[in-house]
Each structure stands twice: as C-alpha cells, then as structure tokens.
Design a protein around this motif. Structure first.
Motif, PDB file in Angstrom:
ATOM      1  N   ALA A 143       0.835  -1.206   0.000  1.00  0.00           N
ATOM      2  CA  ALA A 143       0.000   0.000   0.000  1.00  0.00           C
ATOM      3  C   ALA A 143       0.867   1.251   0.000  1.00  0.00           C
ATOM      4  O   ALA A 143       0.593   2.222  -0.723  1.00  0.00           O
ATOM      5  N   ALA A 144       1.920   1.238   0.803  1.00  0.00           N
ATOM      6  CA  ALA A 144       2.817   2.398   0.856  1.00  0.00           C
ATOM      7  C   ALA A 144       3.524   2.604  -0.476  1.00  0.00           C
ATOM      8  O   ALA A 144       3.703   3.740  -0.929  1.00  0.00           O
ATOM      9  N   MET A 145       3.932   1.522  -1.127  1.00  0.00           N
ATOM     10  CA  MET A 145       4.600   1.630  -2.422  1.00  0.00           C
ATOM     11  C   MET A 145       3.686   2.244  -3.476  1.00  0.00           C
ATOM     12  O   MET A 145       4.149   2.933  -4.391  1.00  0.00           O
ATOM     13  N   LEU A 146       2.384   2.009  -3.337  1.00  0.00           N
ATOM     14  CA  LEU A 146       1.418   2.539  -4.297  1.00  0.00           C
ATOM     15  C   LEU A 146       0.854   3.887  -3.875  1.00  0.00           C
ATOM     16  O   LEU A 146       0.021   4.464  -4.574  1.00  0.00           O
ATOM     17  N   GLY A 147       1.277   4.386  -2.710  1.00  0.00           N
ATOM     18  CA  GLY A 147       0.768   5.662  -2.234  1.00  0.00           C
ATOM     19  C   GLY A 147      -0.666   5.590  -1.766  1.00  0.00           C
ATOM     20  O   GLY A 147      -1.392   6.585  -1.815  1.00  0.00           O
ATOM     21  N   ARG A 148      -1.087   4.411  -1.278  1.00  0.00           N
ATOM     22  CA  ARG A 148      -2.460   4.237  -0.812  1.00  0.00           C
ATOM     23  C   ARG A 148      -2.510   4.190   0.705  1.00  0.00           C
ATOM     24  O   ARG A 148      -1.493   4.038   1.370  1.00  0.00           O
ATOM     25  N   ASP A 151      -4.683   0.850   5.360  1.00  0.00           N
ATOM     26  CA  ASP A 151      -5.744  -0.125   5.600  1.00  0.00           C
ATOM     27  C   ASP A 151      -6.527  -0.471   4.334  1.00  0.00           C
ATOM     28  O   ASP A 151      -7.495  -1.227   4.381  1.00  0.00           O
ATOM     29  N   ARG A 152      -6.106   0.080   3.197  1.00  0.00           N
ATOM     30  CA  ARG A 152      -6.795  -0.244   1.951  1.00  0.00           C
ATOM     31  C   ARG A 152      -6.391  -1.643   1.499  1.00  0.00           C
ATOM     32  O   ARG A 152      -5.208  -1.972   1.429  1.00  0.00           O
ATOM     33  N   VAL A 153      -7.389  -2.474   1.196  1.00  0.00           N
ATOM     34  CA  VAL A 153      -7.124  -3.868   0.844  1.00  0.00           C
ATOM     35  C   VAL A 153      -6.522  -3.948  -0.557  1.00  0.00           C
ATOM     36  O   VAL A 153      -7.053  -3.393  -1.514  1.00  0.00           O
ATOM     37  N   ILE A 154      -5.382  -4.625  -0.649  1.00  0.00           N
ATOM     38  CA  ILE A 154      -4.728  -4.868  -1.935  1.00  0.00           C
ATOM     39  C   ILE A 154      -4.579  -6.370  -2.099  1.00  0.00           C
ATOM     40  O   ILE A 154      -3.992  -7.040  -1.248  1.00  0.00           O
ATOM     41  N   ASP A 155      -5.141  -6.915  -3.157  1.00  0.00           N
ATOM     42  CA  ASP A 155      -5.070  -8.352  -3.395  1.00  0.00           C
ATOM     43  C   ASP A 155      -3.694  -8.698  -3.955  1.00  0.00           C
ATOM     44  O   ASP A 155      -3.376  -8.377  -5.101  1.00  0.00           O
ATOM     45  N   LEU A 156      -2.887  -9.348  -3.134  1.00  0.00           N
ATOM     46  CA  LEU A 156      -1.552  -9.757  -3.562  1.00  0.00           C
ATOM     47  C   LEU A 156      -1.504 -11.232  -3.951  1.00  0.00           C
ATOM     48  O   LEU A 156      -0.444 -11.743  -4.306  1.00  0.00           O
TER      49      LEU A 156
END
Length: 387
Positions: A143-148, A151-156
């Motif tokens: 999330a930090a790498m994407l600037g989000r 707590d935003r859900v990222i499907d990895l």
C-alpha cells in the motif's frame, strides 16, 4: 516431472555457508528442520541414507525469518501450518503437491507460495531460500509503495498456493534475492548492523513486486495530479522527521506519513532539496549532531550518535567526517569550510581572521607596519646578549 534420486554434489547455501558444516545425519537434520518448519510430519531421504547430505542456516531480521537450506534428494510432508512461506530455488528441481494440484518449481524459473496449508513434496539435490511472510506487513508495504492508505485492501494473491515467476521482463528476482543474501552473509558477524541495514524492508518490497508485477512493473505510477489534495504533505513529513531523528525510518514509513509513493517522494525531494528522501534525512541527522557538538550539548559521542539516529559511534564518525571533512572529536568551535550537499547551497564559514577584519579588529598591514630604525632606515633588531 520425474525426480532424479541420485545425489549430486551438495550446492552452497545462499548465506551462512561458511559457518555451517555438512551433516550426514538425517535424524539430526529433521530435528533442525522441525524447529523452523511448523507442522512437519515426516522428512526422509530418497536413495541410500549413507549418501544423504544437508546444510541449513536461519536468520531473523526485525521479525523476518529467512532459512537457507541445501540437501540431497528428499521427500517430505507438512500438515496444516500457521506460516505463509515462499520457497525460492537457487539450484535444483522441486515438486510440491497441495490437494489435487502439483506445483513444480525450478531454479531461475519459478518459486512456490504455500499459505498455511498441508502439502507434500520431493526434490533433486537443491539449494533453496525459504521466506516466512507476515501477510499484514506485506500488504502494508505494498500500500505504501502505491501511495495508498495502509488499511486499503490490496489483493496480492497470497491466500492460495501458486507458482511465482522469478523473471518479469527485465527484472530478475533471483538476482535481487541473491544480492540481499550476499549482504546478509556479509553482516552475519554484526547482528545490530544487519537489523539496521533495511534488508528486511527491501525483501518485502521485492515480494510485493513478485506477487503483483502488474502493479509495480507494468502499470504506471499514479500521476502527481492525483495527489493535489495533499498540499503541505512534504512539509509535514520533514517536520515530523526532524522531531524524531533518534528513531529508525524506512522508505515505507515515509510513504505512509506523506501519502506519496516512493517514486513520487524521490521526485519531490530531489526537485526541492537536490537529495533523495533518505539522503535528506541523513543530512538532518548530521546537521543536528553538528549543532549539538558546537554547543557542547552532549555527554559522549556514542550517546550523541544514538540521539541523532546513528546505529553506532563508528558509523556516525565516518558519516560526519565524510560530510564535514573532520572527525566529530575535533575541538568544538573550530571553523572550517563545509562541503555543499546536493543542490542545497551551504555557505562556507568564515575563518576567524576574516571575521575580525570585517569588524575592524584584526591588525592590517597599514595599522601594524614593521618597526624600522629611524636613523638608518634598517629594521630594529633586539640586541644580542653581551652585545
């Protein structure tokens, strides 16, 4: 895929090889594996037990557990586990069976992700790196790498067993991980330096790219126009860092505090300060240390180093001398020229004579001429004893 059960020469570990003897005792090796692999049910050699060889070495870097292992052909079964593990082959071929699916993973081609499920497997002679993943930390890093928002859900894609490609276009994850393992090997004698190195952070960033290359390698970084609602974020970030110089800050921390991705942070800091974010942070640490040195506001150099965010006094001394051209032990108050850092123009400090002269206090050639003999015009000389 057929597995060759004939043992080959045991390959080296990816780190810790020089510190680890070869073991020929399968029972002793199983006990060591069980200490780092939860849920192990059996672990047996393929072929003659007299030809079995193995080595393993484990490290923990700020909670990230890494296990390097090498062994001749074996078969194993692991029950339900609490671990999410990425197994990366550096040499050899492997098959892992998870339910009805058989996942083959070979050196330089693919790794295998096993999330908390039972599996069986067998292999040729091999050298692997096993990475125990904290899913929450991995998602936070992504999330930090994407600037989000954190707590935003990222499907990895880490909730199911699967193969993970070790090459994505020009990016070789095998080479990246090999580089980190080399750095670990170089720091095994210095655990504090290993923890401070940021290798764990780099590995988590690499894992995020491995699991979602479409987000980090193919897809463009969000435009700066998307961040227009966060005016002053860099100012707030800089102020927060200046007031917490004694703490460890990673690039992920900076991303979370500012709301910008790593790439955008690099761009904004270089445009504004002529430095990367971490270079700017080091400059702040050194400037704070210098101010305290000149003011005499410290007890020991070691204490000053830690208070300004340096891991050791020697690390501080080296950085200080590189930056200011002198050691921090030099007498405070001595003036000298300071080398500029990046594009931040730091004016040279005037020498004492220039300061005095500018205030009309220093002697000049006109105000203090050489004393001459008024009669002969020769310079006055002090009489020699008996002269």
């Amino acid at each position: 895929m057929a597995i060759n059960e004939k043992p080959d020469t045991l390959p080296p570990l990816v780190f810790g090889d020089a510190r680890t003897p070869v073991s020929n005792d399968i029972s002793e090796y199983v006990q060591r594996v069980a200490r780092v692999l939860t849920g192990l049910e059996y672990y047996e050699c393929l072929g003659s037990p007299t030809q079995f060889q193995s080595k393993s070495f484990a490290v923990d870097i700020n909670g990230l557990r890494l296990v390097a292992n090498a062994n001749t052909p074996v078969t194993a079964k692991v029950g339900d586990s609490s671990d999410t593990t990425l197994m990366v082959p550096f040499q050899g071929r492997n098959i892992s069976t998870v339910g009805p699916a058989a996942l083959d993973w070979d050196a330089n081609e693919s790794a295998v992700l096993i999330p908390c499920v039972a599996r069986e497997g067998h292999c040729t002679t091999r050298s692997n790196l096993n990475i125990d993943i904290d899913p929450r930390r991995l998602r936070r890093t992504a999330a930090a790498m994407l600037g989000r928002e954190p707590d935003r859900v990222i499907d990895l894609g880490i909730d199911r067993p699967r193969r993970v490609a070790l090459n994505q276009g020009p990016v070789s994850f095998t080479r990246l991980l090999s580089h980190y393992c080399g750095a670990i090997d170089a720091l095994l004698e210095a655990p504090a330096a290993l923890d401070a190195s940021g290798i764990d952070e780099a590995i988590y960033r690499t894992l995020a790219m491995m699991f979602r290359p479409d987000l980090f390698i193919v897809e463009a970084v969000p435009s700066l126009r998307d961040r227009s609602g966060k005016e002053g974020a860099i100012d707030r970030l800089c102020e927060a860092l200046r007031t917490s110089l004694d703490q460890r800050h990673t690039l992920t921390d900076l991303e979370e505090r500012s709301g910008y991705s790593a790439r955008n942070l690099q761009y904004l800091f270089r445009k504004r300060f002529g430095l990367s974010p971490l270079e700017w942070l080091r400059e702040q640490r050194l400037q704070a240390a210098r101010q305290r040195l000149l003011a005499g506001d410290y007890t020991t150099l070691g204490g000053l180093a830690y208070a300004c965010g340096f891991t050791t006094a020697s690390q501080f001394s080296t950085a200080y001398k590189t930056r200011f051209g002198e050691t921090p032990g030099r007498r405070p108050g001595q003036r000298h020229r300071i080398k500029p850092c990046g594009d931040a123009r730091l004016a040279a400090v005037d020498s004492p004579s220039r300061v005095l002269r500018s205030e009309g206090l220093a002697p000049t050639r006109e105000s203090s001429p050489r004393v001459k003999n008024q009669e002969s015009g020769e310079r006055a000389r002090r009489p020699l004893p008996g002269g």
